[in-house]
Scaffold this motif. Structure first.
Motif, mmCIF file in Angstrom:
data_model
loop_
_atom_site.group_PDB
_atom_site.id
_atom_site.type_symbol
_atom_site.label_atom_id
_atom_site.label_comp_id
_atom_site.label_asym_id
_atom_site.label_seq_id
_atom_site.Cartn_x
_atom_site.Cartn_y
_atom_site.Cartn_z
ATOM 1 N N ASN A 38 -9.468 -9.028 -0.554
ATOM 2 C CA ASN A 38 -8.350 -8.306 -1.140
ATOM 3 C C ASN A 38 -7.931 -7.228 -0.142
ATOM 4 O O ASN A 38 -8.637 -6.228 0.014
ATOM 5 C CB ASN A 38 -8.736 -7.669 -2.479
ATOM 6 C CG ASN A 38 -7.607 -6.840 -3.075
ATOM 7 O OD1 ASN A 38 -6.582 -6.621 -2.445
ATOM 8 N ND2 ASN A 38 -7.801 -6.367 -4.282
ATOM 9 N N ARG A 85 0.843 -1.198 0.000
ATOM 10 C CA ARG A 85 0.000 0.000 0.000
ATOM 11 C C ARG A 85 0.881 1.251 0.000
ATOM 12 O O ARG A 85 0.667 2.181 -0.787
ATOM 13 C CB ARG A 85 -0.925 -0.018 1.221
ATOM 14 C CG ARG A 85 -1.875 1.162 1.323
ATOM 15 C CD ARG A 85 -2.799 1.034 2.541
ATOM 16 N NE ARG A 85 -3.745 -0.073 2.334
ATOM 17 C CZ ARG A 85 -3.644 -1.271 2.895
ATOM 18 N NH1 ARG A 85 -2.643 -1.547 3.711
ATOM 19 N NH2 ARG A 85 -4.528 -2.214 2.629
ATOM 20 N N THR A 107 2.642 1.595 -3.365
ATOM 21 C CA THR A 107 1.681 1.961 -4.405
ATOM 22 C C THR A 107 1.397 3.458 -4.363
ATOM 23 O O THR A 107 1.450 4.149 -5.393
ATOM 24 C CB THR A 107 0.367 1.165 -4.237
ATOM 25 O OG1 THR A 107 0.655 -0.214 -4.421
ATOM 26 C CG2 THR A 107 -0.693 1.604 -5.232
ATOM 27 N N GLU A 165 -1.479 -0.861 -10.843
ATOM 28 C CA GLU A 165 -2.800 -1.476 -10.728
ATOM 29 C C GLU A 165 -2.772 -2.908 -10.206
ATOM 30 O O GLU A 165 -3.800 -3.443 -9.809
ATOM 31 C CB GLU A 165 -3.497 -1.463 -12.097
ATOM 32 C CG GLU A 165 -3.727 -0.060 -12.624
ATOM 33 C CD GLU A 165 -4.289 -0.014 -14.033
ATOM 34 O OE1 GLU A 165 -4.906 0.998 -14.362
ATOM 35 O OE2 GLU A 165 -4.115 -0.987 -14.802
ATOM 36 N N THR A 166 -1.577 -3.534 -10.212
ATOM 37 C CA THR A 166 -1.478 -4.953 -9.866
ATOM 38 C C THR A 166 -0.224 -5.214 -9.037
ATOM 39 O O THR A 166 0.827 -4.627 -9.293
ATOM 40 C CB THR A 166 -1.403 -5.813 -11.154
ATOM 41 O OG1 THR A 166 -2.494 -5.472 -11.999
ATOM 42 C CG2 THR A 166 -1.437 -7.297 -10.845
ATOM 43 N N ALA A 172 -7.814 -3.600 -1.656
ATOM 44 C CA ALA A 172 -8.957 -3.036 -2.389
ATOM 45 C C ALA A 172 -9.087 -1.534 -2.136
ATOM 46 O O ALA A 172 -9.503 -0.788 -3.024
ATOM 47 C CB ALA A 172 -10.247 -3.756 -1.996
ATOM 48 N N ASP A 173 -8.700 -1.081 -0.946
ATOM 49 C CA ASP A 173 -8.829 0.338 -0.604
ATOM 50 C C ASP A 173 -7.953 1.236 -1.471
ATOM 51 O O ASP A 173 -8.213 2.429 -1.595
ATOM 52 C CB ASP A 173 -8.522 0.571 0.880
ATOM 53 C CG ASP A 173 -7.103 0.184 1.258
ATOM 54 O OD1 ASP A 173 -6.669 -0.939 0.902
ATOM 55 O OD2 ASP A 173 -6.419 0.993 1.909
ATOM 56 N N ASP A 186 -7.340 0.249 -4.725
ATOM 57 C CA ASP A 186 -7.639 -0.253 -6.078
ATOM 58 C C ASP A 186 -6.474 -1.016 -6.689
ATOM 59 O O ASP A 186 -6.079 -0.760 -7.828
ATOM 60 C CB ASP A 186 -8.062 0.898 -7.008
ATOM 61 C CG ASP A 186 -9.353 1.546 -6.557
ATOM 62 O OD1 ASP A 186 -10.261 0.799 -6.134
ATOM 63 O OD2 ASP A 186 -9.460 2.785 -6.611
ATOM 64 N N LEU A 187 -5.944 -1.938 -5.932
ATOM 65 C CA LEU A 187 -4.827 -2.742 -6.405
ATOM 66 C C LEU A 187 -5.259 -4.206 -6.460
ATOM 67 O O LEU A 187 -5.750 -4.755 -5.472
ATOM 68 C CB LEU A 187 -3.626 -2.584 -5.463
ATOM 69 C CG LEU A 187 -2.279 -3.011 -6.013
ATOM 70 C CD1 LEU A 187 -1.852 -2.122 -7.176
ATOM 71 C CD2 LEU A 187 -1.220 -2.942 -4.919
ATOM 72 N N GLU A 188 -5.096 -4.817 -7.613
ATOM 73 C CA GLU A 188 -5.410 -6.234 -7.777
ATOM 74 C C GLU A 188 -4.245 -7.067 -7.248
ATOM 75 O O GLU A 188 -3.087 -6.786 -7.555
ATOM 76 C CB GLU A 188 -5.638 -6.553 -9.260
ATOM 77 C CG GLU A 188 -5.930 -8.016 -9.509
ATOM 78 C CD GLU A 188 -6.032 -8.386 -10.977
ATOM 79 O OE1 GLU A 188 -6.245 -9.575 -11.258
ATOM 80 O OE2 GLU A 188 -5.877 -7.500 -11.847
ATOM 81 N N ARG A 219 2.525 6.011 -7.316
ATOM 82 C CA ARG A 219 1.485 6.775 -8.013
ATOM 83 C C ARG A 219 1.746 8.273 -7.883
ATOM 84 O O ARG A 219 1.562 9.024 -8.841
ATOM 85 C CB ARG A 219 0.103 6.411 -7.466
ATOM 86 C CG ARG A 219 -0.369 5.038 -7.921
ATOM 87 C CD ARG A 219 -1.693 4.674 -7.272
ATOM 88 N NE ARG A 219 -2.192 3.385 -7.744
ATOM 89 C CZ ARG A 219 -3.167 2.717 -7.141
ATOM 90 N NH1 ARG A 219 -3.774 3.214 -6.065
ATOM 91 N NH2 ARG A 219 -3.571 1.554 -7.631
#
Length: 175
Positions: free
Chosen positions: A152, A124, A127, A138-139, A155-156, A158-160, A131
């Motif tokens: 997931n 997190r 990411t 994204e992944t 998810a908070d 938006d990462l797969e 960004r």
């Protein structure tokens, strides 16, 4: 092609039992010492091979998270020919003062490479920092996903999450 014995081999080498405090602060009775498979060239190669198939096709850079994601990202980079980034927990305070060592990330699609995810705290943080520096993230592809089945943890943001192995698979393979 899936490696049917990978879970059993990783479990046999990496599963430790006792009382362990995780990065998240959670206390666990089982710990997967990923450095034990990362230090084994054969196992590291098998994990990296499985990761290649999980990479999104539009990946431009592989972002290995300090410290455990770096050897895996390096091996995946060697297998795919994609450049790797080495993503620090914090930007260094000297020299180039970079958070991510390697090619420029602005506007590029970075797939993160991590060893173990439980709550996703380190992923997190990376990411959000990548960004903020202009990367498209994204992944994340991880070797072991310890998070609860069907959840997931990222998810908070938006990462797969795509994983080679889950905690359930390792538990099922336990010898």
């Amino acid at each position: 092609m899936a490696d049917p014995t990978l879970a059993a081999d990783i479990d046999a080498i990496c599963r430790l039992t006792g009382e362990f405090t995780l990065r998240s602060g959670q206390v666990a009775d089982t710990y997967f010492d990923k450095y034990l498979f990362e230090a084994d060239p054969s196992l590291l190669d098998r994990v990296a091979t499985q990761m290649v198939a999980l990479l999104p096709p539009d990946t431009e850079l592989l972002g290995g998270l300090e410290m455990g994601g770096i050897p895996i990202a390096t091996m995946v980079s060697a297998k795919t020919g994609m450049s790797a980034l080495f993503v620090r927990k914090q930007a260094k305070e000297y020299g180039t003062c970079k958070l991510a060592e390697g090619p420029d990330i602005a506007g590029r699609r970075v797939t993160l490479i991590e060893d173990v995810i439980t709550t996703g705290g380190a992923v997190r943080d990376a990411t959000q920092a990548l960004r903020a520096a202009g990367a498209v993230v994204e992944t994340v592809v991880c070797a072991i996903d310890r998070s609860p089945a069907g959840e997931n943890p990222l998810a908070d943001v938006d990462l797969e999450v795509r994983s080679v192995l889950t905690r359930a698979q390792l538990d099922a393979a336990q010898g």
